[in-house]
Design a protein around this motif. Structure first.
Motif, PDB file in Angstrom:
ATOM      1  N   THR A 223       0.846  -1.192   0.000  1.00  0.00           N
ATOM      2  CA  THR A 223       0.000   0.000   0.000  1.00  0.00           C
ATOM      3  C   THR A 223       0.879   1.238   0.000  1.00  0.00           C
ATOM      4  OG1 THR A 223      -0.123   0.067   2.426  1.00  0.00           O
ATOM      5  CG2 THR A 223      -1.827  -1.174   1.259  1.00  0.00           C
ATOM      6  N   ASP A 224       0.384   2.285  -0.661  1.00  0.00           N
ATOM      7  CA  ASP A 224       1.133   3.534  -0.745  1.00  0.00           C
ATOM      8  C   ASP A 224       0.165   4.664  -1.087  1.00  0.00           C
ATOM      9  OD1 ASP A 224       3.245   5.385  -0.872  1.00  0.00           O
ATOM     10  OD2 ASP A 224       3.532   5.017  -3.027  1.00  0.00           O
ATOM     11  N   TYR A 225      -0.152   5.506  -0.100  1.00  0.00           N
ATOM     12  CA  TYR A 225      -1.010   6.674  -0.325  1.00  0.00           C
ATOM     13  C   TYR A 225      -2.296   6.309  -1.073  1.00  0.00           C
ATOM     14  CZ  TYR A 225       3.101   9.312   1.112  1.00  0.00           C
ATOM     15  OH  TYR A 225       4.171   9.795   1.827  1.00  0.00           O
ATOM     16  N   ASN A 226      -3.081   5.418  -0.484  1.00  0.00           N
ATOM     17  CA  ASN A 226      -4.376   5.010  -1.042  1.00  0.00           C
ATOM     18  C   ASN A 226      -4.264   4.222  -2.342  1.00  0.00           C
ATOM     19  OD1 ASN A 226      -5.814   6.257   1.069  1.00  0.00           O
ATOM     20  ND2 ASN A 226      -5.848   8.209  -0.012  1.00  0.00           N
ATOM     21  N   ARG A 227      -3.057   3.787  -2.656  1.00  0.00           N
ATOM     22  CA  ARG A 227      -2.849   2.886  -3.795  1.00  0.00           C
ATOM     23  C   ARG A 227      -2.541   1.495  -3.266  1.00  0.00           C
ATOM     24  NH1 ARG A 227      -4.527   4.821  -8.779  1.00  0.00           N
ATOM     25  NH2 ARG A 227      -4.011   7.024  -8.937  1.00  0.00           N
ATOM     26  N   ILE A 228      -3.103   0.488  -3.895  1.00  0.00           N
ATOM     27  CA  ILE A 228      -2.883  -0.888  -3.463  1.00  0.00           C
ATOM     28  C   ILE A 228      -2.340  -1.695  -4.636  1.00  0.00           C
ATOM     29  CG2 ILE A 228      -3.987  -3.000  -2.621  1.00  0.00           C
ATOM     30  CD1 ILE A 228      -6.055  -1.248  -1.228  1.00  0.00           C
ATOM     31  N   THR A 229      -1.270  -2.442  -4.391  1.00  0.00           N
ATOM     32  CA  THR A 229      -0.698  -3.341  -5.387  1.00  0.00           C
ATOM     33  C   THR A 229      -0.838  -4.769  -4.892  1.00  0.00           C
ATOM     34  OG1 THR A 229       0.919  -1.690  -6.123  1.00  0.00           O
ATOM     35  CG2 THR A 229       1.388  -3.985  -6.666  1.00  0.00           C
ATOM     36  N   ILE A 230      -1.414  -5.631  -5.719  1.00  0.00           N
ATOM     37  CA  ILE A 230      -1.578  -7.042  -5.378  1.00  0.00           C
ATOM     38  C   ILE A 230      -0.283  -7.768  -5.714  1.00  0.00           C
ATOM     39  CG2 ILE A 230      -2.955  -9.124  -5.722  1.00  0.00           C
ATOM     40  CD1 ILE A 230      -4.559  -6.765  -4.614  1.00  0.00           C
ATOM     41  N   ARG A 231       0.373  -8.304  -4.705  1.00  0.00           N
ATOM     42  CA  ARG A 231       1.642  -9.001  -4.919  1.00  0.00           C
ATOM     43  C   ARG A 231       1.486 -10.513  -4.993  1.00  0.00           C
ATOM     44  NH1 ARG A 231       6.219  -5.756  -1.327  1.00  0.00           N
ATOM     45  NH2 ARG A 231       6.549  -4.089  -2.855  1.00  0.00           N
ATOM     46  N   ASP A 232       0.468 -11.055  -4.338  1.00  0.00           N
ATOM     47  CA  ASP A 232       0.270 -12.511  -4.329  1.00  0.00           C
ATOM     48  C   ASP A 232      -1.212 -12.809  -4.553  1.00  0.00           C
ATOM     49  OD1 ASP A 232       0.244 -15.235  -3.943  1.00  0.00           O
ATOM     50  OD2 ASP A 232       1.574 -15.184  -2.201  1.00  0.00           O
ATOM     51  N   PRO A 233      -1.659 -12.710  -5.814  1.00  0.00           N
ATOM     52  CA  PRO A 233      -3.092 -12.926  -6.096  1.00  0.00           C
ATOM     53  C   PRO A 233      -3.560 -14.333  -5.775  1.00  0.00           C
ATOM     54  CG  PRO A 233      -1.823 -12.765  -8.134  1.00  0.00           C
ATOM     55  CD  PRO A 233      -0.904 -12.370  -7.032  1.00  0.00           C
ATOM     56  N   LEU A 234      -2.684 -15.333  -5.938  1.00  0.00           N
ATOM     57  CA  LEU A 234      -3.094 -16.708  -5.636  1.00  0.00           C
ATOM     58  C   LEU A 234      -3.404 -16.878  -4.156  1.00  0.00           C
ATOM     59  CD1 LEU A 234      -0.659 -18.803  -7.871  1.00  0.00           C
ATOM     60  CD2 LEU A 234      -3.068 -18.270  -8.264  1.00  0.00           C
ATOM     61  N   ALA A 235      -2.581 -16.249  -3.300  1.00  0.00           N
ATOM     62  CA  ALA A 235      -2.837 -16.334  -1.862  1.00  0.00           C
ATOM     63  C   ALA A 235      -4.143 -15.626  -1.499  1.00  0.00           C
ATOM     64  CB  ALA A 235      -1.669 -15.739  -1.085  1.00  0.00           C
ATOM     65  N   LEU A 236      -4.396 -14.453  -2.111  1.00  0.00           N
ATOM     66  CA  LEU A 236      -5.650 -13.756  -1.852  1.00  0.00           C
ATOM     67  C   LEU A 236      -6.838 -14.573  -2.346  1.00  0.00           C
ATOM     68  CD1 LEU A 236      -4.838 -10.022  -2.696  1.00  0.00           C
ATOM     69  CD2 LEU A 236      -5.305 -11.006  -0.453  1.00  0.00           C
ATOM     70  N   ASP A 237      -6.692 -15.207  -3.502  1.00  0.00           N
ATOM     71  CA  ASP A 237      -7.753 -16.102  -4.004  1.00  0.00           C
ATOM     72  C   ASP A 237      -8.037 -17.208  -3.012  1.00  0.00           C
ATOM     73  OD1 ASP A 237      -8.771 -15.145  -6.423  1.00  0.00           O
ATOM     74  OD2 ASP A 237      -7.075 -15.896  -7.548  1.00  0.00           O
ATOM     75  N   GLY A 238      -6.955 -17.754  -2.432  1.00  0.00           N
ATOM     76  CA  GLY A 238      -7.115 -18.835  -1.461  1.00  0.00           C
ATOM     77  C   GLY A 238      -7.872 -18.385  -0.223  1.00  0.00           C
ATOM     78  N   ILE A 239      -7.569 -17.177   0.259  1.00  0.00           N
ATOM     79  CA  ILE A 239      -8.281 -16.639   1.427  1.00  0.00           C
ATOM     80  C   ILE A 239      -9.751 -16.428   1.075  1.00  0.00           C
ATOM     81  CG2 ILE A 239      -8.496 -14.636   2.947  1.00  0.00           C
ATOM     82  CD1 ILE A 239      -5.450 -14.307   2.713  1.00  0.00           C
ATOM     83  N   ALA A 240      -9.996 -15.841  -0.112  1.00  0.00           N
ATOM     84  CA  ALA A 240     -11.370 -15.555  -0.530  1.00  0.00           C
ATOM     85  C   ALA A 240     -12.201 -16.830  -0.675  1.00  0.00           C
ATOM     86  CB  ALA A 240     -11.368 -14.781  -1.850  1.00  0.00           C
ATOM     87  N   ALA A 241     -11.563 -17.906  -1.129  1.00  0.00           N
ATOM     88  CA  ALA A 241     -12.293 -19.149  -1.382  1.00  0.00           C
ATOM     89  C   ALA A 241     -12.429 -20.027  -0.147  1.00  0.00           C
ATOM     90  CB  ALA A 241     -11.584 -19.942  -2.483  1.00  0.00           C
ATOM     91  N   ALA A 242     -11.804 -19.626   0.970  1.00  0.00           N
ATOM     92  CA  ALA A 242     -11.784 -20.476   2.148  1.00  0.00           C
ATOM     93  C   ALA A 242     -13.168 -20.772   2.688  1.00  0.00           C
ATOM     94  CB  ALA A 242     -10.925 -19.838   3.245  1.00  0.00           C
ATOM     95  N   GLY A 243     -14.094 -19.827   2.446  1.00  0.00           N
ATOM     96  CA  GLY A 243     -15.451 -20.044   2.977  1.00  0.00           C
ATOM     97  C   GLY A 243     -16.395 -20.696   1.990  1.00  0.00           C
ATOM     98  N   ASP A 244     -15.920 -21.003   0.767  1.00  0.00           N
ATOM     99  CA  ASP A 244     -16.813 -21.576  -0.247  1.00  0.00           C
ATOM    100  C   ASP A 244     -17.178 -23.015   0.090  1.00  0.00           C
ATOM    101  OD1 ASP A 244     -16.580 -19.205  -1.528  1.00  0.00           O
ATOM    102  OD2 ASP A 244     -15.245 -19.918  -3.121  1.00  0.00           O
TER     103      ASP A 244
END
Length: 244
Positions: A223-244
């Protein structure tokens, strides 16, 4: 925009500049040169300082628009004063095409969440261009179907699962729609204040800050001044899918 605000918000762009911007939009990129020229001829540019509402007190106004610079928040405030953010639009996004098809008033608010420049496309003039070359209606239909799918996925991701899952899914969804690939990952091509993310998820700024800090410490985002860069999309996908 109210009549008294129109002149203040006008931004003069040459026909060539309007044409170049329209050509850079995914929706219009493959349009014939003659139809793009027609589109540039009807486009009217306007500048909106941060916080300005695009159609104040005018839900029946029938215009689509292209975001040239800045960003637009699409939201609704409940009778109790709670704000819900339906979506965000960034540069080269085409917004408001539903106004071509529905004469009912649209009660969602469109607001500049950064200093923004828009190209307004009056609905009647745009419909005339499409009717002159009916095959282009297919492009509009496919574009709107894709956006509807994005909106439904985003709404689902914002409402279901734990807050961590919902945040991860929201970031992944925004990256899919607005992401810009770079050396350090995929940058969300939008300015995203924590208050705005909170409005999308129905939580406080403090909760958003805590989650983002945790994701950043884990190396998933930067994160940098209201900007967000996704560095590990696979890990974020995994977190998002954990409740499926």
């Amino acid at each position: 925009m109210a009549r008294g605000q129109a002149k203040q918000g006008e931004h003069r762009w040459s026909r060539e500049e309007r044409l170049e911007m329209l050509r850079s939009c995914q929706l219009f990129a493959a349009w014939p040169a003659a139809r793009l020229a027609d589109l540039a001829a009807i486009a009217r540019a306007g500048h909106y300082p941060r916080g300005t509402e695009i159609y104040p007190r005018d839900p029946r106004r029938r215009e689509a628009f292209v975001v040239v610079a800045g960003g637009i928040e699409i939201s609704r405030v409940s009778a109790a004063g709670k704000k819900f953010v339906l979506g965000l639009a960034g540069p080269r996004d085409v917004v408001g095409l539903v106004r071509l098809l529905d004469r009912q008033p649209i009660h969602f608010a469109y607001r500049a969440h950064a200093d923004s420049i828009l190209l307004h496309l009056p609905a009647d003039a745009l419909i005339a261009i499409l009717d002159a070359e009916p095959a282009l209606w297919r492009d509009i239909a496919l574009f709107m179907c894709a956006r509807q799918g994005d909106s439904l996925r985003l709404l689902n991701d914002q409402q279901l699962g734990s807050l961590e899952q919902r945040m991860a899914a929201t970031l992944v969804g925004l990256a899919r729609i607005h992401g810009i690939a770079g050396e350090d990952g995929t940058e969300l091509g939008l300015r995203l204040p924590q208050e705005q993310l909170g409005a999308m998820l129905g939580v406080t700024r403090q909760s958003v800050n805590r989650l983002l800090r945790g994701f950043e410490e884990a190396g998933l985002i930067a994160t940098d001044y209201n900007r967000i860069t996704i560095r590990d999309p696979l890990a974020l996908d995994g977190i998002a899918a954990a409740g499926d």
